[in-house]
Design a protein around this motif. Structure first.
Motif, PDB file in Angstrom:
ATOM      1  N   LEU A 206      33.517  40.869  37.121  1.00  0.00           N
ATOM      2  CA  LEU A 206      34.765  41.172  36.408  1.00  0.00           C
ATOM      3  C   LEU A 206      35.153  40.026  35.481  1.00  0.00           C
ATOM      4  CD1 LEU A 206      36.624  42.736  39.450  1.00  0.00           C
ATOM      5  CD2 LEU A 206      35.867  43.959  37.418  1.00  0.00           C
ATOM      6  N   ILE A 207      34.897  38.800  35.923  1.00  0.00           N
ATOM      7  CA  ILE A 207      35.146  37.642  35.054  1.00  0.00           C
ATOM      8  C   ILE A 207      34.301  37.755  33.793  1.00  0.00           C
ATOM      9  CG2 ILE A 207      34.834  35.141  34.855  1.00  0.00           C
ATOM     10  CD1 ILE A 207      35.517  34.985  37.874  1.00  0.00           C
ATOM     11  N   GLY A 208      33.038  38.144  33.986  1.00  0.00           N
ATOM     12  CA  GLY A 208      32.133  38.305  32.844  1.00  0.00           C
ATOM     13  C   GLY A 208      32.604  39.368  31.868  1.00  0.00           C
ATOM     14  N   LEU A 209      33.131  40.481  32.395  1.00  0.00           N
ATOM     15  CA  LEU A 209      33.634  41.555  31.527  1.00  0.00           C
ATOM     16  C   LEU A 209      34.799  41.061  30.675  1.00  0.00           C
ATOM     17  CD1 LEU A 209      33.570  44.643  33.951  1.00  0.00           C
ATOM     18  CD2 LEU A 209      32.083  44.239  31.969  1.00  0.00           C
ATOM     19  N   MET A 210      35.700  40.303  31.295  1.00  0.00           N
ATOM     20  CA  MET A 210      36.872  39.847  30.540  1.00  0.00           C
ATOM     21  C   MET A 210      36.479  38.757  29.537  1.00  0.00           C
ATOM     22  SD  MET A 210      40.673  39.167  32.007  1.00  0.00           S
ATOM     23  CE  MET A 210      42.081  39.428  30.902  1.00  0.00           C
ATOM     24  N   VAL A 263      39.716  48.015  33.519  1.00  0.00           N
ATOM     25  CA  VAL A 263      38.344  48.192  34.004  1.00  0.00           C
ATOM     26  C   VAL A 263      38.280  49.489  34.806  1.00  0.00           C
ATOM     27  CG1 VAL A 263      36.480  47.217  35.388  1.00  0.00           C
ATOM     28  CG2 VAL A 263      38.015  45.697  34.121  1.00  0.00           C
ATOM     29  N   GLN A 264      37.359  50.357  34.458  1.00  0.00           N
ATOM     30  CA  GLN A 264      37.155  51.599  35.193  1.00  0.00           C
ATOM     31  C   GLN A 264      36.237  51.335  36.396  1.00  0.00           C
ATOM     32  OE1 GLN A 264      38.787  54.425  34.370  1.00  0.00           O
ATOM     33  NE2 GLN A 264      39.733  53.249  32.700  1.00  0.00           N
ATOM     34  N   ALA A 265      36.497  52.035  37.485  1.00  0.00           N
ATOM     35  CA  ALA A 265      35.679  51.857  38.688  1.00  0.00           C
ATOM     36  C   ALA A 265      34.212  52.138  38.390  1.00  0.00           C
ATOM     37  CB  ALA A 265      36.182  52.765  39.800  1.00  0.00           C
ATOM     38  N   ALA A 266      33.942  53.157  37.573  1.00  0.00           N
ATOM     39  CA  ALA A 266      32.550  53.502  37.242  1.00  0.00           C
ATOM     40  C   ALA A 266      31.867  52.363  36.494  1.00  0.00           C
ATOM     41  CB  ALA A 266      32.514  54.782  36.417  1.00  0.00           C
ATOM     42  N   GLU A 267      32.604  51.714  35.594  1.00  0.00           N
ATOM     43  CA  GLU A 267      32.043  50.592  34.830  1.00  0.00           C
ATOM     44  C   GLU A 267      31.734  49.416  35.766  1.00  0.00           C
ATOM     45  OE1 GLU A 267      33.308  47.743  31.028  1.00  0.00           O
ATOM     46  OE2 GLU A 267      34.831  48.909  32.106  1.00  0.00           O
ATOM     47  N   GLU A 269      31.140  49.537  38.993  1.00  0.00           N
ATOM     48  CA  GLU A 269      30.037  49.878  39.883  1.00  0.00           C
ATOM     49  C   GLU A 269      28.692  49.809  39.166  1.00  0.00           C
ATOM     50  OE1 GLU A 269      30.849  53.477  41.992  1.00  0.00           O
ATOM     51  OE2 GLU A 269      32.675  52.684  42.919  1.00  0.00           O
ATOM     52  N   ALA A 270      28.667  50.148  37.886  1.00  0.00           N
ATOM     53  CA  ALA A 270      27.425  50.038  37.127  1.00  0.00           C
ATOM     54  C   ALA A 270      27.014  48.573  36.997  1.00  0.00           C
ATOM     55  CB  ALA A 270      27.599  50.669  35.744  1.00  0.00           C
ATOM     56  N   GLN A 271      27.994  47.712  36.767  1.00  0.00           N
ATOM     57  CA  GLN A 271      27.724  46.282  36.677  1.00  0.00           C
ATOM     58  C   GLN A 271      27.243  45.719  38.015  1.00  0.00           C
ATOM     59  OE1 GLN A 271      28.178  43.904  34.059  1.00  0.00           O
ATOM     60  NE2 GLN A 271      28.309  45.658  32.674  1.00  0.00           N
ATOM     61  N   ALA A 272      27.758  46.293  39.101  1.00  0.00           N
ATOM     62  CA  ALA A 272      27.471  45.766  40.443  1.00  0.00           C
ATOM     63  C   ALA A 272      26.146  46.258  41.018  1.00  0.00           C
ATOM     64  CB  ALA A 272      28.608  46.138  41.395  1.00  0.00           C
ATOM     65  N   ALA A 273      25.456  47.146  40.338  1.00  0.00           N
ATOM     66  CA  ALA A 273      24.221  47.738  40.869  1.00  0.00           C
ATOM     67  C   ALA A 273      23.199  46.689  41.334  1.00  0.00           C
ATOM     68  CB  ALA A 273      23.604  48.693  39.854  1.00  0.00           C
ATOM     69  N   PRO A 274      22.953  45.603  40.555  1.00  0.00           N
ATOM     70  CA  PRO A 274      21.984  44.595  41.019  1.00  0.00           C
ATOM     71  C   PRO A 274      22.416  43.901  42.316  1.00  0.00           C
ATOM     72  CG  PRO A 274      22.355  44.372  38.660  1.00  0.00           C
ATOM     73  CD  PRO A 274      23.386  45.332  39.167  1.00  0.00           C
ATOM     74  N   LEU A 275      23.725  43.681  42.487  1.00  0.00           N
ATOM     75  CA  LEU A 275      24.206  43.063  43.723  1.00  0.00           C
ATOM     76  C   LEU A 275      24.029  44.015  44.901  1.00  0.00           C
ATOM     77  CD1 LEU A 275      27.499  41.305  42.526  1.00  0.00           C
ATOM     78  CD2 LEU A 275      25.221  40.317  42.808  1.00  0.00           C
TER      79      LEU A 275
END
Length: 565
Positions: A206-210, A263-267, A269-275
């Motif tokens: 989320l820090i990266g997105l902002m 931030v949308q939950a879907a966005e 979760e897509a970012q979090a896929a590698p984690l």
């Protein structure tokens, strides 16, 4: 008196076995969770817990948090006029918990069972042990966090044989363990994990997105730690909001300019896929090491605050083909389990006799050389003697032999890890052994004995000469009472906050942070609220101060949103 302590990356907690049950111990603020944060105030006063965490964004260079990730390393953090190691910062948190427990129980607390991630290595465990000693506690036992969680779920009361998979995703570490109960014995079948994966890593997304959204505006400030801490606080809020909502908004003020990102939950979760993908391998390894299939498990237990994220719970459900168990508060389970273990240590009559075993989280072995087909040698290979997930206490012996004629000594390096080459594992000791001259192939027996306190004894026998060498693998400071006493005295000499003032310090720190985070009318209102509260503090009427502090927090809640731990 002995208590159980969950020393966490984000929050810590203490509990006690009392009147036949594990009871959480409230801190001086009346809360059961104490943020694992330390800060130096402007006047040199040391703040621990919520008061420290509230200063993270406004005083980033005077505040430390998430230092558990650096336990067992040489990394230090500078606060005020001195550097602190991770174990010293942890000791300050432990000392605060000890003082809170003494105030709650009305008696001196001298002993503790402290929890550690199951995948902590030898150095990290010894650093945790030293932190307890520096805090003035005799550490009766270090217990793995997933094992403690299993105790909190009441596994020790089961009459039938059962197997539990404990999935522990905390603020900074990820652990999994398979725990079995049979015939009054609680045995850990397997433990593994990732010490660099936790809720903080999801916050970083989320820090990266902002940062990406406002890269142009923040270009000149991208290395500013104060900016990072402001975004980090908003990321934590947003991640928590996304647990129950389809979107979350990150709002902050930087250099008097407002910034906002939805931030949308879907966005997310897509970012979090590698984690999420990184969660799979430790689960599969634990099942392989214990030779169990998912259907053989009685239940899957979730602990750690980060397991509240829907994306994590869905991932666990997919891995096991069923929904996990989250009936105990994931933030409190480990501390409650540590209290059960403390009760077992104290042989409380309300607890039936149960033996709790554990396992080696990493393989332990020595460095060897191997002759190649062409006649040369390959050096620096790792030869495990105690394999990972061996039930401890345990003792194993392996036979080695000299590789050169007329060899007079052998250097045994002792390592912990899973890599084929010792350079990729953790060196924890070494010893030289004399051997009589003679042809290559002289036999040397090496025995490793490892107990639940993390003590490793190495016994080496040279068969031809009968010479024996013994070594206890210890850390530089473990057992060095003079060194521990000196460091404890240095920490004790630090000026710490008066117990009765911390509620007010935390409230003022929150107010100052809010003043920085808002603009316009909101900032003016916050300034007025701070002035009002300070005026009541100056009056020194305890009852008036209590009412004013409550009103102050409620007013800030209306502007900022409720506080979180």
């Amino acid at each position: 008196m002995i208590i159980g302590i969950d020393l966490g990356t984000t929050n810590s907690a203490a509990a006690v076995w009392k009147d036949g049950a594990a009871t959480l111990i409230p801190n001086r603020l009346g809360q059961t969770l104490t943020p694992s944060a330390v800060s130096i105030d402007d006047d040199g006063t040391l703040l621990v817990g919520l008061a420290a965490r509230e200063r993270q964004a406004s005083h980033p260079h005077a505040t430390a948090s998430a230092f558990k990730r650096y336990m067992g390393t040489r990394r230090t953090t500078r606060l005020g006029d001195r550097n602190y190691s991770a174990e010293e910062l942890s000791a300050l948190v432990l000392r605060s918990l000890k003082e809170d427990a003494e105030a709650f129980l009305g008696e001196s607390v001298t002993e503790a069972v402290i929890t550690v991630p199951a995948y902590f290595n030898d150095q990290q465990r010894k650093a945790t042990h030293r932190a307890g000693e520096l805090a003035g506690l005799r550490v009766e036992r270090l217990i793995n966090e997933p094992t403690a969680a299993a105790l909190a779920y009441g596994i020790h009361n089961l009459e039938r044989e059962a197997r539990f998979f404990v999935f522990d995703l905390g603020g900074g570490t990820f652990d999994v363990s398979i725990v079995e109960i049979f015939e009054g014995i609680i045995e850990v079948r397997a433990s593994t994990g990732d010490n660099q994966l936790g809720g903080e890593d999801f916050n970083e997304l989320l820090i990266g997105l902002m940062r990406a959204r406002f890269a142009d505006a923040w270009k000149a400030s991208e290395r500013d730690d104060a900016l990072y801490q402001k975004i980090r606080e908003q990321a934590e809020r947003a991640r928590r909001d996304l647990t129950t909502a389809a979107s979350a908004t990150m709002r902050m003020i930087w250099k008097d300019e407002p910034y906002e990102l939805e931030v949308q939950a879907a966005e997310f979760e897509a970012q979090a896929a590698p984690l999420i993908e990184r969660l799979r391998e430790p689960v599969l390894r634990a099942l392989r090491d214990s030779d169990l299939r998912p259907e053989a498990l009685s239940d899957i237990i979730l602990i750690g605050g980060a397991t509240r994220m829907p994306i994590v719970r869905r991932a666990v459900a997919r891995m096991f083909g069923r929904f996990p168990n989250a009936t105990v508060n994931p933030d409190e389970a480990v501390a409650l389990g540590a209290a059960v273990q403390a009760g077992l240590k104290a042989r409380d009559s309300a607890l039936r006799e149960v033996v709790v075993t554990d396992v080696c989280p990493y393989s332990l072995g020595v460095n060897i050389s191997r002759q190649l087909p062409g006649g040369g040698f390959e050096h620096g290979l790792f030869s495990p003697i105690l394999e990972r997930n061996t039930v401890i206490p345990a003792s194993r012996v392996h036979s080695f032999e000299t590789i050169q004629d007329n060899q007079t000594e052998v250097l045994f390096g002792i390592y912990q890890g899973e890599a084929r080459l010792v350079r990729d594992n953790v060196a924890i000791g070494e010893t030289r052994v004399k051997v009589p001259r003679g042809p290559a192939g002289q036999q040397i027996q090496v025995r490793f004995s490892y107990d639940v306190s993390g003590l490793l004894e190495v016994d080496i026998l040279v068969e031809k000469s009968g010479q024996r060498t013994s070594l206890v693998i210890n850390d530089d400071h473990v057992g060095d009472e003079a060194a521990i006493a000196e460091r404890r005295a240095a920490l004790a000499a630090l000026k710490t906050h008066p117990r009765e003032d911390e509620l007010n310090r935390a409230a003022l720190a929150r107010g100052e942070k809010c003043f920085e985070n808002f603009l316009g009318d909101d900032r003016a209102i916050i300034d007025h609220l701070i002035t009002q509260f300070q005026a009541v503090l100056d009056g020194q009427d305890p009852r008036a101060v209590d009412h004013a502090r409550k009103d102050f927090h409620e007013a800030l809640d209306r502007i900022e949103g409720e506080r979180f731990l």
